[in-house]
Design a protein around this motif. Sequence first.
Motif: not given
Length: 475
Positions: A36-43, A417-433
């Motif tokens: 797949e392309s280098s543009a993949r994100t969530y993966a 750390a969320c993924l290790e605990r069985g939780l899927i969240i994503e980042l966003g915001g001005r600084f990805d924070a």
Amino acid sequence: MDGPAASGTPGTSSAPGAPGAGDRAVGILGRQRARESSARTYARSFPIVPVRAKGMTVEGADGRRYLDCLSGAGTLALGHNHPVVLEAVRRTMESGAPLHVLDLATPEKDDFTDALFATLPGEFADRARIHFCGPAGTDAVEAALKLTRTATGRRGVLAFTGAYHGMTAGALAVTGRVSARERVAEGVAEVTRLPYPYPYRCPFGVGGERGTALAATYAERLLDDPAGGVAPPAAMILEAVQGEGGAVPAPDSWLREMRRITAERDIPLIVDEVQTGVGRTGAFWAVEHSGITPDVMVMSKAIGGSLPLAVIVYDQDYDAWLPGAHTGTFRGNTLAMATGAATLRYVAREGLAERAATVGARMTARLDGLRHALPVIGDVRGRGLMIGVELVDPAGPVDSCGARPAAPELAQRVRAACLERGLIIELGGRFDATLRLLPPLTISDEQAETVLDRLADAIAHASADRHQDKQGRQA
């Protein structure tokens, strides 16, 4: 899968995966990286291979289970494989209905349009026209920009700092994030960027109601300044809650001012409801909180009931297109129209927008209450089940609004750390924070508490690990 197993041992299933399941997942992930392309994100953020999903729970090929607080970036209003959606798929498939018919009229399209118009504010619905776009929200944004430019004969567009509207040329041009645009030629001329009210990091350095008022005043005076450099624009486009921008809700008073300013100057107002629509913010459509009536609404994600679908709905006065002015091969997605109609009616019938408001307020209040114990939490905000938690460096300097420096590296640690605990969240915001929570509207009280428990634990552990790493580097 949404019962006790979903809230048991973090990141594990109640039974081990099949022999070799882990090897299978590793192989699939390796082939994805290679092909797949280098543009993949969530993966990149979530190295898992989902094989089953129900409601809020996703099971990977290795047998581990996760609570999904991403929901297809807000697409899955009812979660994964909801019975209402599956029944609509079965019914449509068994009926023999054509699955692809371009933009021809079908009973499924007629029914979807009925269901959608029934959810719209009455004043808007009475004068509405609908255009079916290509299946992605970004194409609907392109259609909205093209529509208003055609109707007004103008070219310029007013957009906002922090905005996200898609990744095709026109939508990308009105998106705020510089990194997404800097290597791409922009496709819409004369985009004027206006300040979006963001109390925690106020563009005017004052925050609160004063910052909101200044944002509105700035926009109005710029438009009226004969030497301001802004020609009469074709449209203003905005989000009532910025999603990728960090779950930043616009104050209702500011939205009403934007509506007044544009109406008085005959500027069409486009509201992007791609992520905020279908109950996500605690109202069926986010514009309902402020009571404004836009000229164009952009819709996608949840309106397809898990399947690809995008439309614009607009005031009939702007219906200036000639036949074929905006086309697309996959405008006639019969299955998505069937699942979309079923989802729209279910959300309305079950009061899921009101449910989102109630559960979202409870989750936000608990997260806000963690700020004393976890000082890396700088700000908690959002509307309904569109929640953002901005992480900061608690030892950093305080700016004029009381905000400390963003901590994007910590946010990445927390996501892992969320993924290790069985939780899927994503980042966003001005600084990805900013940690972003977009759970399905069907989230149970038990699941909401489990999400918060796992998230709090992940923040605490990631913060402690980061502190130890810093001390180790300083030693």
